[in-house]
Design a protein around this motif. Structure first.
Motif, PDB file in Angstrom:
ATOM      1  N   PRO A 423       0.822  -1.214   0.000  1.00 51.60           N
ATOM      2  CA  PRO A 423       0.000   0.000   0.000  1.00 51.60           C
ATOM      3  C   PRO A 423       0.855   1.263   0.000  1.00 51.60           C
ATOM      4  O   PRO A 423       1.870   1.336   0.699  1.00 51.60           O
ATOM      5  CB  PRO A 423      -0.814  -0.120   1.296  1.00 51.60           C
ATOM      6  CG  PRO A 423      -0.851  -1.581   1.572  1.00 51.60           C
ATOM      7  CD  PRO A 423       0.464  -2.127   1.082  1.00 51.60           C
ATOM      8  N   ASN A 424       0.467   2.235  -0.817  1.00 48.00           N
ATOM      9  CA  ASN A 424       1.139   3.528  -0.959  1.00 48.00           C
ATOM     10  C   ASN A 424       2.471   3.450  -1.693  1.00 48.00           C
ATOM     11  O   ASN A 424       3.085   4.472  -1.968  1.00 48.00           O
ATOM     12  CB  ASN A 424       1.356   4.209   0.400  1.00 48.00           C
ATOM     13  CG  ASN A 424       0.056   4.491   1.111  1.00 48.00           C
ATOM     14  OD1 ASN A 424      -0.911   4.917   0.483  1.00 48.00           O
ATOM     15  ND2 ASN A 424       0.022   4.240   2.405  1.00 48.00           N
ATOM     16  N   ILE A 425       2.957   2.252  -1.983  1.00 40.88           N
ATOM     17  CA  ILE A 425       4.183   2.083  -2.754  1.00 40.88           C
ATOM     18  C   ILE A 425       3.803   1.627  -4.151  1.00 40.88           C
ATOM     19  O   ILE A 425       3.053   0.672  -4.318  1.00 40.88           O
ATOM     20  CB  ILE A 425       5.120   1.049  -2.116  1.00 40.88           C
ATOM     21  CG1 ILE A 425       5.629   1.554  -0.778  1.00 40.88           C
ATOM     22  CG2 ILE A 425       6.297   0.732  -3.033  1.00 40.88           C
ATOM     23  CD1 ILE A 425       6.586   2.714  -0.876  1.00 40.88           C
ATOM     24  N   GLY A 426       4.300   2.313  -5.162  1.00 38.51           N
ATOM     25  CA  GLY A 426       3.970   1.942  -6.532  1.00 38.51           C
ATOM     26  C   GLY A 426       5.190   1.958  -7.426  1.00 38.51           C
ATOM     27  O   GLY A 426       6.180   2.634  -7.150  1.00 38.51           O
ATOM     28  N   ARG A 427       5.107   1.206  -8.511  1.00 43.29           N
ATOM     29  CA  ARG A 427       6.175   1.214  -9.498  1.00 43.29           C
ATOM     30  C   ARG A 427       6.289   2.599 -10.129  1.00 43.29           C
ATOM     31  O   ARG A 427       5.302   3.308 -10.321  1.00 43.29           O
ATOM     32  CB  ARG A 427       5.897   0.189 -10.587  1.00 43.29           C
ATOM     33  CG  ARG A 427       5.923  -1.246 -10.099  1.00 43.29           C
ATOM     34  CD  ARG A 427       7.319  -1.743  -9.868  1.00 43.29           C
ATOM     35  NE  ARG A 427       8.042  -2.037 -11.102  1.00 43.29           N
ATOM     36  CZ  ARG A 427       9.239  -2.599 -11.126  1.00 43.29           C
ATOM     37  NH1 ARG A 427       9.853  -2.898  -9.993  1.00 43.29           N
ATOM     38  NH2 ARG A 427       9.829  -2.857 -12.269  1.00 43.29           N
ATOM     39  N   MET A 428       7.515   2.979 -10.453  1.00 40.10           N
ATOM     40  CA  MET A 428       7.782   4.274 -11.071  1.00 40.10           C
ATOM     41  C   MET A 428       7.677   4.136 -12.592  1.00 40.10           C
ATOM     42  O   MET A 428       8.262   3.223 -13.183  1.00 40.10           O
ATOM     43  CB  MET A 428       9.186   4.759 -10.694  1.00 40.10           C
ATOM     44  CG  MET A 428       9.406   4.929  -9.203  1.00 40.10           C
ATOM     45  SD  MET A 428      11.148   5.189  -8.774  1.00 40.10           S
ATOM     46  CE  MET A 428      11.512   6.726  -9.631  1.00 40.10           C
ATOM     47  N   TYR A 429       6.927   5.053 -13.217  1.00 34.64           N
ATOM     48  CA  TYR A 429       6.751   5.035 -14.662  1.00 34.64           C
ATOM     49  C   TYR A 429       7.019   6.415 -15.236  1.00 34.64           C
ATOM     50  O   TYR A 429       6.800   7.445 -14.588  1.00 34.64           O
ATOM     51  CB  TYR A 429       5.328   4.605 -15.036  1.00 34.64           C
ATOM     52  CG  TYR A 429       5.050   3.138 -14.785  1.00 34.64           C
ATOM     53  CD1 TYR A 429       5.226   2.198 -15.791  1.00 34.64           C
ATOM     54  CD2 TYR A 429       4.627   2.706 -13.537  1.00 34.64           C
ATOM     55  CE1 TYR A 429       4.969   0.856 -15.565  1.00 34.64           C
ATOM     56  CE2 TYR A 429       4.377   1.367 -13.299  1.00 34.64           C
ATOM     57  CZ  TYR A 429       4.543   0.445 -14.313  1.00 34.64           C
ATOM     58  OH  TYR A 429       4.304  -0.884 -14.074  1.00 34.64           O
ATOM     59  N   TRP A 430       7.465   6.406 -16.483  1.00 34.99           N
ATOM     60  CA  TRP A 430       7.719   7.631 -17.231  1.00 34.99           C
ATOM     61  C   TRP A 430       6.742   7.713 -18.386  1.00 34.99           C
ATOM     62  O   TRP A 430       6.570   6.744 -19.139  1.00 34.99           O
ATOM     63  CB  TRP A 430       9.158   7.630 -17.743  1.00 34.99           C
ATOM     64  CG  TRP A 430       9.481   8.672 -18.778  1.00 34.99           C
ATOM     65  CD1 TRP A 430       9.183   9.994 -18.747  1.00 34.99           C
ATOM     66  CD2 TRP A 430      10.197   8.465 -20.008  1.00 34.99           C
ATOM     67  NE1 TRP A 430       9.663  10.641 -19.863  1.00 34.99           N
ATOM     68  CE2 TRP A 430      10.288   9.719 -20.653  1.00 34.99           C
ATOM     69  CE3 TRP A 430      10.783   7.353 -20.609  1.00 34.99           C
ATOM     70  CZ2 TRP A 430      10.934   9.883 -21.887  1.00 34.99           C
ATOM     71  CZ3 TRP A 430      11.422   7.513 -21.832  1.00 34.99           C
ATOM     72  CH2 TRP A 430      11.493   8.765 -22.461  1.00 34.99           C
ATOM     73  N   LEU A 431       6.086   8.857 -18.542  1.00 33.45           N
ATOM     74  CA  LEU A 431       5.242   9.142 -19.692  1.00 33.45           C
ATOM     75  C   LEU A 431       5.870  10.295 -20.456  1.00 33.45           C
ATOM     76  O   LEU A 431       6.008  11.404 -19.914  1.00 33.45           O
ATOM     77  CB  LEU A 431       3.829   9.530 -19.251  1.00 33.45           C
ATOM     78  CG  LEU A 431       2.981   8.448 -18.582  1.00 33.45           C
ATOM     79  CD1 LEU A 431       1.681   9.051 -18.067  1.00 33.45           C
ATOM     80  CD2 LEU A 431       2.686   7.329 -19.553  1.00 33.45           C
ATOM     81  N   ALA A 432       6.277  10.055 -21.694  1.00 32.22           N
ATOM     82  CA  ALA A 432       6.959  11.083 -22.476  1.00 32.22           C
ATOM     83  C   ALA A 432       5.958  12.059 -23.069  1.00 32.22           C
ATOM     84  O   ALA A 432       4.915  11.651 -23.597  1.00 32.22           O
ATOM     85  CB  ALA A 432       7.774  10.427 -23.589  1.00 32.22           C
ATOM     86  N   GLY A 433       6.263  13.356 -22.975  1.00 33.68           N
ATOM     87  CA  GLY A 433       5.454  14.356 -23.651  1.00 33.68           C
ATOM     88  C   GLY A 433       5.657  14.288 -25.153  1.00 33.68           C
ATOM     89  O   GLY A 433       6.755  13.960 -25.640  1.00 33.68           O
ATOM     90  N   THR A 434       4.614  14.578 -25.919  1.00 31.03           N
ATOM     91  CA  THR A 434       4.651  14.549 -27.378  1.00 31.03           C
ATOM     92  C   THR A 434       3.688  15.613 -27.907  1.00 31.03           C
ATOM     93  O   THR A 434       2.870  16.148 -27.155  1.00 31.03           O
ATOM     94  CB  THR A 434       4.211  13.183 -27.937  1.00 31.03           C
ATOM     95  OG1 THR A 434       2.797  13.032 -27.739  1.00 31.03           O
ATOM     96  CG2 THR A 434       4.953  12.035 -27.273  1.00 31.03           C
ATOM     97  N   PRO A 435       3.739  15.927 -29.226  1.00 31.65           N
ATOM     98  CA  PRO A 435       2.724  16.843 -29.779  1.00 31.65           C
ATOM     99  C   PRO A 435       1.307  16.324 -29.575  1.00 31.65           C
ATOM    100  O   PRO A 435       0.361  17.104 -29.491  1.00 31.65           O
ATOM    101  CB  PRO A 435       3.087  16.922 -31.261  1.00 31.65           C
ATOM    102  CG  PRO A 435       4.525  16.547 -31.324  1.00 31.65           C
ATOM    103  CD  PRO A 435       4.739  15.556 -30.226  1.00 31.65           C
ATOM    104  N   GLY A 436       1.165  15.000 -29.489  1.00 32.62           N
ATOM    105  CA  GLY A 436      -0.133  14.403 -29.220  1.00 32.62           C
ATOM    106  C   GLY A 436      -0.406  14.236 -27.744  1.00 32.62           C
ATOM    107  O   GLY A 436      -1.213  13.397 -27.360  1.00 32.62           O
ATOM    108  N   VAL A 437       0.279  14.952 -26.907  1.00 34.62           N
ATOM    109  CA  VAL A 437       0.128  15.058 -25.459  1.00 34.62           C
ATOM    110  C   VAL A 437       0.960  14.025 -24.717  1.00 34.62           C
ATOM    111  O   VAL A 437       1.865  14.350 -23.989  1.00 34.62           O
ATOM    112  CB  VAL A 437      -1.350  14.979 -25.017  1.00 34.62           C
ATOM    113  CG1 VAL A 437      -1.451  15.133 -23.505  1.00 34.62           C
ATOM    114  CG2 VAL A 437      -2.157  16.057 -25.701  1.00 34.62           C
ATOM    115  N   ILE A 438       0.674  12.716 -24.865  1.00 34.59           N
ATOM    116  CA  ILE A 438       1.336  11.717 -24.034  1.00 34.59           C
ATOM    117  C   ILE A 438       1.795  10.541 -24.887  1.00 34.59           C
ATOM    118  O   ILE A 438       1.052  10.020 -25.722  1.00 34.59           O
ATOM    119  CB  ILE A 438       0.387  11.211 -22.920  1.00 34.59           C
ATOM    120  CG1 ILE A 438       0.122  12.322 -21.939  1.00 34.59           C
ATOM    121  CG2 ILE A 438       0.982  10.015 -22.189  1.00 34.59           C
ATOM    122  CD1 ILE A 438       1.339  12.819 -21.194  1.00 34.59           C
TER     123      ILE A 438
END
Length: 453
Positions: A423-438
């Motif tokens: 609980p309260n611990i989650g995997r770290m993820y990266w979402l790259a910004g793009t012209p289409g938002v995400i």
């Protein structure tokens, strides 16, 4: 490479600078002679869109000074944080780094000693609900050397810490820490060549009992004077229908030496608010005018709310814009995190992230992260970018700047529950910004409580 001759403390380039990080240094001039010695190398970030005002939006997490934003998270492992340095290929798998004390809150402080590398403030949470913050110095190799400054002074324990930018205009990044409870004050700290120095302590301007400084946030430069400003929330005690205002303090040299200032403005709560200023955030510059804006949360008798206050030459505007959920099923949670997303689609307007909870008949949790894109008028209607069957308290999502140097700012997030076993611990993820938002989601190979931002 560009060489400019500056007279005084300002210089104007003959052409517009390209978007992204710009590195610069100084040489001395005497008549026609140019000195061979140089200053340290510093950096600033140019936005994708020019604005009519000078901009100072706040620090980017970059502890090794390479111009790429870094991803840093607090963990459940004592005396450990996770670090993933940005680069042209994006962030590598996060590595665990030892820190001097147990960590709780991590804040990107900016460059507090002028060496060209960003610092972190890490809260030592050995005492229940109380942190004794210290500043971990950035280096060319990142956070690898045991170099840090404890924040000196009497009773420096805090509940919340925030970077403010440069409050007094001396070129060094500064901090404020909130000390509610019996102290009921805000303690300022100023950068210097030798590290942070304590400034004035600001006591509660209200006489009523309550949690003065239980929420605090540096909000960049809201009035365009080139100095960092901050907001302080106040949670009164007693009747639940007595929401208190949020205090705005504009950056000033008086914050270093005193006397302690009074608020430059009190932002009044909306009429239906039971609490106001439960959380406060720097929104970046959502309308592209060069002045930073702020988000303030609170709650009514039915649910939570988040409102946007735009920067102006006199401070934050008195007019408020309450952000709306996509439909009646979704509500703003009472007091959980929103965040500036920076500029994820590269249009020159900063964007905002806010978590929502859904009303369900079964009571099963469902959280969704909403992205509000900036425009010349403020913020567009929201777009859902993430969703999971978890409580919103187990979600964390922040803009961290441009991790891979492609001109689009990026987002990091963690969801507990489906992506993490604790609980309260989650995997770290990266979402790259793009012209289409995400762009696509990338697993950073580690877990965390929350991120430095």
């Amino acid at each position: 490479m560009m060489t400019l001759e500056a007279i005084g403390d300002r210089v104007r380039t003959p052409t517009e600078l390209p978007p992204g990080p710009i590195f610069w240094r100084l040489r001395g001039i005497a008549g026609e002679d140019v000195g061979s010695a140089t200053s340290r190398v510093w950096q600033f970030h140019v936005r994708a869109r020019s604005s009519p005002n000078e901009s100072s939006l706040g620090p980017i997490v970059d502890v090794n000074g390479d111009g790429y934003a870094d991803v840093i998270g607090s963990t459940a492992v004592p005396r450990t944080i996770t670090v993933s340095h940005g680069g042209p290929s994006g962030p590598p798998a996060a590595a665990y780094v030892d820190v001097p004390e147990t960590n709780s809150q991590i804040v990107s402080a900016g460059d507090m000693n002028g060496d060209g590398f960003g610092e972190l403030v890490i809260g030592d949470a050995r005492l229940r609900n109380v942190q004794r913050p210290y500043v971990w110095r950035g280096t060319p190799r990142g956070l690898v050397d045991p170099m840090y400054w404890p924040l000196e002074g009497e009773n420096v324990e805090s509940y919340v810490t925030s970077a403010v930018g440069d409050m007094d205009g001396d070129g060094y990044a500064d901090l404020v820490i909130g000390q509610p409870g019996t102290l009921r004050r805000v303690q300022t700290y100023f950068g210097s060549p030798t590290g942070p120095i304590a400034g004035v302590a600001i006591s509660a301007p209200m006489t009523e009992q309550g949690e003065w400084a239980s929420s605090i946030a540096g909000v960049g430069d809201v009035n365009g004077d080139g100095r960092g400003d901050f907001l302080v929330g106040y949670q009164g005690q007693g009747a639940m229908d007595t929401a208190a205002p949020v205090a705005l303090y504009l950056g000033s040299a008086a914050l270093r030496t005193g006397p302690p200032p009074v608020p430059d403005a009190l932002l009044m709560p909306p009429p239906d608010a039971l609490r106001f200023g439960t959380r406060i955030w720097n929104a970046g510059d959502v309308n592209g005018d060069g002045l930073t804006d702020a988000l303030i949360s609170g709650f009514t008798r039915s649910d939570g709310f988040v409102e946007l206050r735009l920067g102006s030459s006199s401070g934050l505007a008195a007019s408020r814009v309450r952000l709306v959920a996509p439909d009646d099923r979704w509500v703003f949670p009472m007091g959980y995190d929103a965040s500036a997303a920076h500029d994820v689609n590269g249009d020159g307007f900063d964007d905002v992230l806010i978590p929502l909870e859904v009303r369900t008949d079964s009571g099963a949790p469902l959280a969704r992260i909403q992205l509000y894109l900036g425009n010349e008028r403020g913020l567009d209607p929201p777009t859902a970018i993430l969703a999971a069957n978890i409580y919103v308290s187990d979600a964390s999502c922040h803009g961290v700047g441009d991790i891979n140097g492609d001109g689009f700012d990026d987002i990091v997030f963690k969801f507990a529950g489906p992506f993490g076993a604790v609980p309260n611990i989650g995997r770290m993820y990266w979402l790259a910004g793009t012209p289409g938002v995400i762009g696509p989601r990338m697993d950073l190979g580690a877990s965390c409580y929350d991120f430095a931002h």
